[in-house]
Design an enzyme around this catalytic site. Structure first.
Site, PDB file in Angstrom:
ATOM      1  N   ASN A  64      23.380  -0.115  13.543  1.00 48.13           N
ATOM      2  CA  ASN A  64      23.206   0.051  14.989  1.00 48.13           C
ATOM      3  C   ASN A  64      24.573   0.447  15.532  1.00 48.13           C
ATOM      4  O   ASN A  64      25.448  -0.390  15.677  1.00 48.13           O
ATOM      5  CB  ASN A  64      22.720  -1.271  15.604  1.00 48.13           C
ATOM      6  CG  ASN A  64      22.694  -1.222  17.123  1.00 48.13           C
ATOM      7  OD1 ASN A  64      22.798  -0.161  17.723  1.00 48.13           O
ATOM      8  ND2 ASN A  64      22.538  -2.381  17.755  1.00 48.13           N
ATOM      9  N   TRP A  65      24.717   1.738  15.774  1.00 47.78           N
ATOM     10  CA  TRP A  65      26.039   2.228  16.208  1.00 47.78           C
ATOM     11  C   TRP A  65      26.385   1.785  17.626  1.00 47.78           C
ATOM     12  O   TRP A  65      27.528   1.850  18.040  1.00 47.78           O
ATOM     13  CB  TRP A  65      26.083   3.749  16.154  1.00 47.78           C
ATOM     14  CG  TRP A  65      25.931   4.361  14.796  1.00 47.78           C
ATOM     15  CD1 TRP A  65      25.710   3.709  13.598  1.00 47.78           C
ATOM     16  CD2 TRP A  65      25.987   5.753  14.474  1.00 47.78           C
ATOM     17  NE1 TRP A  65      25.624   4.614  12.584  1.00 47.78           N
ATOM     18  CE2 TRP A  65      25.792   5.882  13.090  1.00 47.78           C
ATOM     19  CE3 TRP A  65      26.174   6.914  15.234  1.00 47.78           C
ATOM     20  CZ2 TRP A  65      25.782   7.120  12.441  1.00 47.78           C
ATOM     21  CZ3 TRP A  65      26.162   8.156  14.603  1.00 47.78           C
ATOM     22  CH2 TRP A  65      25.969   8.242  13.213  1.00 47.78           C
ATOM     23  N   LYS A  66      25.379   1.400  18.405  1.00 47.86           N
ATOM     24  CA  LYS A  66      25.579   1.057  19.824  1.00 47.86           C
ATOM     25  C   LYS A  66      26.217   2.253  20.556  1.00 47.86           C
ATOM     26  O   LYS A  66      25.873   3.388  20.247  1.00 47.86           O
ATOM     27  CB  LYS A  66      26.418  -0.216  19.944  1.00 47.86           C
ATOM     28  CG  LYS A  66      25.848  -1.358  19.096  1.00 47.86           C
ATOM     29  CD  LYS A  66      26.442  -2.693  19.393  1.00 47.86           C
ATOM     30  CE  LYS A  66      25.779  -3.729  18.504  1.00 47.86           C
ATOM     31  NZ  LYS A  66      26.191  -5.087  18.819  1.00 47.86           N
ATOM     32  N   HIS A 108      17.011  -5.048  22.007  1.00 46.56           N
ATOM     33  CA  HIS A 108      18.305  -5.608  21.578  1.00 46.56           C
ATOM     34  C   HIS A 108      18.830  -6.521  22.686  1.00 46.56           C
ATOM     35  O   HIS A 108      18.642  -6.239  23.872  1.00 46.56           O
ATOM     36  CB  HIS A 108      19.299  -4.468  21.289  1.00 46.56           C
ATOM     37  CG  HIS A 108      20.538  -4.972  20.625  1.00 46.56           C
ATOM     38  ND1 HIS A 108      21.549  -5.564  21.337  1.00 46.56           N
ATOM     39  CD2 HIS A 108      20.913  -5.011  19.328  1.00 46.56           C
ATOM     40  CE1 HIS A 108      22.502  -5.944  20.491  1.00 46.56           C
ATOM     41  NE2 HIS A 108      22.133  -5.617  19.264  1.00 46.56           N
ATOM     42  N   GLU A 160      21.630  -6.868  23.961  1.00 44.97           N
ATOM     43  CA  GLU A 160      22.489  -6.193  24.948  1.00 44.97           C
ATOM     44  C   GLU A 160      21.639  -5.483  25.990  1.00 44.97           C
ATOM     45  O   GLU A 160      22.010  -5.415  27.169  1.00 44.97           O
ATOM     46  CB  GLU A 160      23.443  -5.221  24.225  1.00 44.97           C
ATOM     47  CG  GLU A 160      24.539  -5.985  23.483  1.00 44.97           C
ATOM     48  CD  GLU A 160      25.047  -5.292  22.234  1.00 44.97           C
ATOM     49  OE1 GLU A 160      24.829  -4.074  22.070  1.00 44.97           O
ATOM     50  OE2 GLU A 160      25.686  -5.983  21.419  1.00 44.97           O
ATOM     51  N   GLU A 167      18.457 -11.788  15.649  1.00 43.87           N
ATOM     52  CA  GLU A 167      19.875 -11.648  15.983  1.00 43.87           C
ATOM     53  C   GLU A 167      20.300 -12.736  16.961  1.00 43.87           C
ATOM     54  O   GLU A 167      20.100 -12.587  18.183  1.00 43.87           O
ATOM     55  CB  GLU A 167      20.130 -10.282  16.623  1.00 43.87           C
ATOM     56  CG  GLU A 167      19.817  -9.118  15.709  1.00 43.87           C
ATOM     57  CD  GLU A 167      20.669  -7.906  16.038  1.00 43.87           C
ATOM     58  OE1 GLU A 167      21.301  -7.375  15.129  1.00 43.87           O
ATOM     59  OE2 GLU A 167      20.715  -7.500  17.216  1.00 43.87           O
ATOM     60  N   GLY A 227      28.734  -9.388  17.313  1.00 43.96           N
ATOM     61  CA  GLY A 227      30.045  -8.841  17.661  1.00 43.96           C
ATOM     62  C   GLY A 227      31.121  -9.900  17.821  1.00 43.96           C
ATOM     63  O   GLY A 227      32.212  -9.619  18.322  1.00 43.96           O
ATOM     64  N   SER A 287      27.123  -9.994  13.147  1.00 42.18           N
ATOM     65  CA  SER A 287      28.340 -10.079  12.328  1.00 42.18           C
ATOM     66  C   SER A 287      28.049 -10.062  10.829  1.00 42.18           C
ATOM     67  O   SER A 287      28.788 -10.656  10.045  1.00 42.18           O
ATOM     68  CB  SER A 287      29.176 -11.309  12.710  1.00 42.18           C
ATOM     69  OG  SER A 287      29.608 -11.209  14.057  1.00 42.18           O
ATOM     70  N   GLY A 342      25.883  -3.961  13.244  1.00 45.29           N
ATOM     71  CA  GLY A 342      26.624  -3.289  14.303  1.00 45.29           C
ATOM     72  C   GLY A 342      27.965  -2.791  13.785  1.00 45.29           C
ATOM     73  O   GLY A 342      28.072  -1.737  13.158  1.00 45.29           O
ATOM     74  N   GLY A 343      29.008  -3.575  14.038  1.00 42.85           N
ATOM     75  CA  GLY A 343      30.380  -3.168  13.716  1.00 42.85           C
ATOM     76  C   GLY A 343      30.564  -2.596  12.320  1.00 42.85           C
ATOM     77  O   GLY A 343      31.199  -1.540  12.150  1.00 42.85           O
TER      78      GLY A 343
HETATM   79  P1  PGA Z   1      27.348  -6.832  14.930  1.00 42.05           P
HETATM   80  O1  PGA Z   1      26.089  -6.315  15.780  1.00 42.05           O
HETATM   81  O2  PGA Z   1      27.012  -6.600  13.472  1.00 42.05           O
HETATM   82  O3  PGA Z   1      28.493  -6.032  15.396  1.00 42.05           O
HETATM   83  O4  PGA Z   1      27.481  -8.308  15.216  1.00 42.05           O
HETATM   84  C1  PGA Z   1      24.792  -6.500  15.322  1.00 42.05           C
HETATM   85  C2  PGA Z   1      23.808  -5.986  16.354  1.00 42.05           C
HETATM   86  O5  PGA Z   1      24.024  -6.215  17.547  1.00 42.05           O
HETATM   87  O6  PGA Z   1      22.808  -5.324  16.007  1.00 42.05           O
END
Ligand code: PGA
Length: 250
Positions: A9-11, A94, A96, A166, A172, A212, A233-234
């Site tokens: 998930n590049w966001k 998600h 966010e 999640e 994050g 994470s 994500g990251g």
């Molecule tokens: P993260 O994000 O791996 O950076 O914690 C995961 C996500 O929000 O899908």
């Protein structure tokens, strides 16, 4: 259990001009993967991502869609637009988007139904906040989110949905849920799905962990019985790190 899927998930990261080379790199370093490999990219990167993924094993996903077919929804993207580009997956709900863009359990349900109707694979996110975990209501909250997301969806369609657990406090933050915490909730989700549909259907549904997850902790998380993959994500922004996670998913 379900089919193993590792999805990035590049966001709101990466530029359209970086996308082609990056997806090609992901394809190269994950060659021979034993699981499905997906890159979910910002809307403006999707055309390049699909072009780069062509004739590779990598699948492309979007990070959102609208639940209406078309019309006066300035700034939104429809399922047909994503399909027209050649997108296969779409992240829905998600945390966010729930937190910053007024996504609710109801819109998550509408979007999930629209994705299924059109033939996109929805990755539906659920997860509790730190306050909710500390109040001891994690599974109550997850049950509500899961049941509302799947409302009105047939068993046949439900089997196509990917659920991503999640925990918001792990996204994050570098604070991963322990493998046992993640397993406990993923199993809880599978039990809820078994109640809603059948044990057989619940077994076929892919349940990912996200929050994470990285090259150092993926193997332990992915070794758990009810964790069928990850939403990353990251660590999905660095091809080599993402590849380590993909290799851990057997
Ligand atoms: P993260 O994000 O791996 O950076 O914690 C995961 C996500 O929000 O899908």
């Amino acid at each position: 259990m379900g089919k193993y899927i590792i999805a990035g998930n590049w966001k709101m990261n990466k530029l359209p001009s970086e996308t082609y080379d990056f997806v090609k790199e992901v394809a190269k370093v994950t060659e021979g993967a034993k699981c499905e490999v997906v890159c979910c990219a910002p809307t403006v990167c999707l055309a390049e991502a699909v072009r780069a993924a062509k004739e590779t094993h990598v699948k492309i996903g979007a990070e959102n869609l609208h639940f209406e077919d078309k019309g006066a929804f300035t700034g939104e993207v429809s399922a047909d637009m994503l399909l027209d580009l050649g997108v296969d997956y779409v992240i829905i709900g998600h945390s966010e988007r729930r937190q910053y863009f007024a996504e609710t359990d109801e819109t998550v349900n509408l979007k999930t139904k629209k994705a299924l109707e059109k033939g996109l694979i929805p990755i539906v996110c659920v997860g509790e906040s730190l306050e909710e975990r500390e109040a001891g209501i994690t599974m109550d909250l997850i049950a509500i989110q899961t049941k509302k997301a799947f409302a009105g969806i047939s068993e046949e369609d439900a089997k196509k949905v990917v659920v991503a657990y999640e925990p918001i406090w792990a996204i994050g933050t570098g604070k991963t849920a322990t493998a046992d915490q993640a397993q406990e909730v993923c199993k809880g989700i599978r039990d809820i799905l078994a109640d809603l549909y059948s044990k057989k259907a619940a077994k076929e549904i892919t349940i990912q962990y996200g929050g994470s997850m990285n090259d150092a902790n993926a193997a332990e998380l992915l070794s758990k019985k009810d964790i069928d993959g990850g939403l990353i994500g990251g660590a999905s922004l660095v091809a080599d790190k993402f590849a380590v996670i993909v290799k851990a998913a057997k």
